[in-house]
Motif scaffolding. Structure first.
Motif, mmCIF file in Angstrom:
data_model
loop_
_atom_site.group_PDB
_atom_site.id
_atom_site.type_symbol
_atom_site.label_atom_id
_atom_site.label_comp_id
_atom_site.label_asym_id
_atom_site.label_seq_id
_atom_site.Cartn_x
_atom_site.Cartn_y
_atom_site.Cartn_z
ATOM 1 N N ARG A 229 -56.851 -70.141 26.892
ATOM 2 C CA ARG A 229 -55.804 -71.003 27.443
ATOM 3 C C ARG A 229 -54.497 -70.238 27.624
ATOM 4 O O ARG A 229 -53.808 -70.383 28.638
ATOM 5 N N ARG A 232 -54.879 -67.917 30.615
ATOM 6 C CA ARG A 232 -54.777 -68.639 31.877
ATOM 7 C C ARG A 232 -53.359 -69.136 32.114
ATOM 8 O O ARG A 232 -52.879 -69.153 33.250
ATOM 9 N N ARG A 233 -52.675 -69.534 31.040
ATOM 10 C CA ARG A 233 -51.310 -70.010 31.195
ATOM 11 C C ARG A 233 -50.394 -68.866 31.627
ATOM 12 O O ARG A 233 -49.530 -69.044 32.512
ATOM 13 N N SER A 236 -51.131 -68.126 35.150
ATOM 14 C CA SER A 236 -50.562 -69.168 36.005
ATOM 15 C C SER A 236 -49.051 -69.000 36.159
ATOM 16 O O SER A 236 -48.506 -69.140 37.260
ATOM 17 N N LYS A 237 -48.371 -68.676 35.051
ATOM 18 C CA LYS A 237 -46.925 -68.480 35.137
ATOM 19 C C LYS A 237 -46.582 -67.255 35.970
ATOM 20 O O LYS A 237 -45.620 -67.270 36.753
ATOM 21 N N SER A 299 -45.984 -78.950 33.674
ATOM 22 C CA SER A 299 -47.003 -78.205 32.931
ATOM 23 C C SER A 299 -46.843 -78.474 31.443
ATOM 24 O O SER A 299 -46.974 -77.576 30.624
#
Length: 457
Positions: A229, A232-233, A236-237, A299
């Motif tokens: 997680r 992926r975070r 994503s950022k 988010s």
């Protein structure tokens, strides 16, 4: 608060109950040994009394046999004292003065009578025994008293208990050493796991793949899920920052160019015209910045569990009122069910998500768009909201792209974040957003879980 090592905690958890059990076992051993010692020494007194009674009858009270003398001189680790007197109270043999018989003793003893007394300043254990016999022609009940210093049996108990405690202490110490080094060996996989975790960096968040004990597999699985997680975070950022920088570059450049044009305007009229364009460009840039911030704020955490109870009907009415005030002469219709509709979440974020969808209809619906409709209903445990407009709609092949960040199916104005923000807000509230096929404009379906009725009663 002092934090102990896991090894120390495990050793204490194992050894403390073991020490308590050892103390209980020691106390039981002491009590049991005391009882056994009393029985053994009492039987010794009785054996001596029977032997003395027999020898007195055989020798007419003159002397004890050598075997009886050995028994009297050394019985169970200590000497015995004895006294015998005839039925008429005449002294027969032994020590002249026996310990005083307690008042509770019966005059006629049907069985051997044991009691504790003091003899010449020492605590003694005494047996009074009566036997019918004949000595020197005198027949009757002879009283035989045999006693022994109590310290003899106390020393016997101490010796036995000391040996028992020495064995117990040795066992506890051995267990402590085995547990200490055994726990160290048992924790080695966790230390290896610690090293594997320490090697992870923000740029390298690969899952941990190594053999661990069964008890630690859940921890590793949870940790790997967390690393995934986080990875992926971060990705994503990074992608968001890259896209945001790309999206802001052109508007900022435009604002800068218009500002320079205003500065170099040849006349006041030209400067005023260019200033109006500058203000409009600044507003668009501000709107884009706010959209970016809204997308990032969307988010957040799981609001389906941590959010506040919301009256969804009242919330939608506020959204429609805001839209009508800012988008005249657009028509906004709201259809609501009769029953109450409560959800859990962040009211500002939900309002912003729905308002974004309505604004999108105006921006991307084409020149013919004139109406936006909201239709709320309840189905099972979910609240369902349909957002519909009479514009050009969204082609089916563009549904996935339309929900993506900075995506626009028509290449028109705007940031391309409206649908993305709404989709993320729905996800944070335990629901989802879906674009449906519709022949007369765009049709978007929002689904949110209803608040438990028990919490609204």
């Amino acid at each position: 608060m002092k934090v102990q090592s896991l090894r120390t905690r495990l050793v204490l958890i194992i050894l403390v109950p073991l020490l308590l059990l050892s103390l209980i076992a020691g106390a039981w051993q002491f009590q049991n040994t005391t009882i056994r010692a009393q029985n053994i020494f009492d039987r010794g007194l009785l054996s001596a009394a029977l032997a003395i009674s027999r020898d007195v009858a055989v020798s007419d009270g003159d002397a004890l046999s050598p075997a009886t003398q050995r028994l009297v001189n050394d019985t169970s680790g200590g000497a015995l004292f004895y006294h015998v007197y005839a039925p008429d109270g005449v002294f027969v043999t032994g020590y002249s003065t026996p310990p005083v018989l307690p008042k509770i003793a019966p005059e006629v003893l049907e069985k051997p009578f044991y009691y504790d007394a003091t003899y010449q300043g020492q605590s003694v254990r005494v047996l009074r025994y009566q036997d019918v016999t004949t000595v020197s022609g005198v027949a009757g009940v002879f009283n035989i008293t045999v006693w022994q210093v109590a310290e003899v049996r106390s020393q016997f108990v101490r010796d036995v208990v000391a040996r028992s405690f020495a064995v117990i202490a040795t066992l506890v110490l051995s267990v402590a050493l085995v547990v200490w080094f055994g726990v160290g060996l048992g924790l080695r996989p966790l230390l290896d796991l610690e090293q594997a975790i320490a090697r992870r960096t923000p740029s390298e968040l690969e899952p941990i793949r190594r053999a661990v004990p069964i008890e630690a597999r859940g921890l590793v699985t949870t940790l790997n899920a967390l690393l995934d997680r986080v990875s992926r975070r971060i990705s994503s950022k990074d992608e968001f920052i890259s896209n945001a920088a790309h999206q802001l570059r052109n508007p900022v450049a435009g604002v800068l160019a218009l500002a320079e044009a205003v500065e170099s305007a040849p006349t006041a009229t030209a400067a005023k015209e260019r200033s109006a364009a500058l203000v409009q460009a600044a507003r668009e840039t501000s709107r884009l910045t706010n959209q970016l911030l809204s997308f990032e704020r969307a988010s957040g955490t799981d609001l389906a569990q941590s959010g506040k109870p919301l009256d969804f009907k009242a919330l939608l009415q506020q959204v429609v009122d805001t839209f009508r005030n800012s988008q005249e002469p657009m028509v906004a219709e709201l259809r609501l069910p009769i029953e109450n509709v409560f959800i859990r979440g962040d009211g500002v974020m939900v309002q912003e998500a729905v308002l974004n969808l309505m604004t999108n209809a105006v921006v991307h619906g084409g020149p013919e768009v004139s109406r936006v409709e909201l239709d709320l209903s309840v189905a099972g445990k979910n609240a369902i909201l349909f957002v519909r407009d009479d514009g050009v709609g969204i082609p089916p092949e563009e549904h996935v792209a339309a929900i993506g960040r900075f995506s626009q199916t028509d290449g028109g104005p705007g940031s391309g974040l409206g649908l993305a923000i709404a989709a993320r807000v729905m996800g944070n509230h335990g629901g989802y957003l879906e674009i449906l096929e519709n022949s007369g404009g765009a049709l978007i379906k929002l689904v949110l879980p209803l608040l438990d009725k028990k919490l609204t009663d």
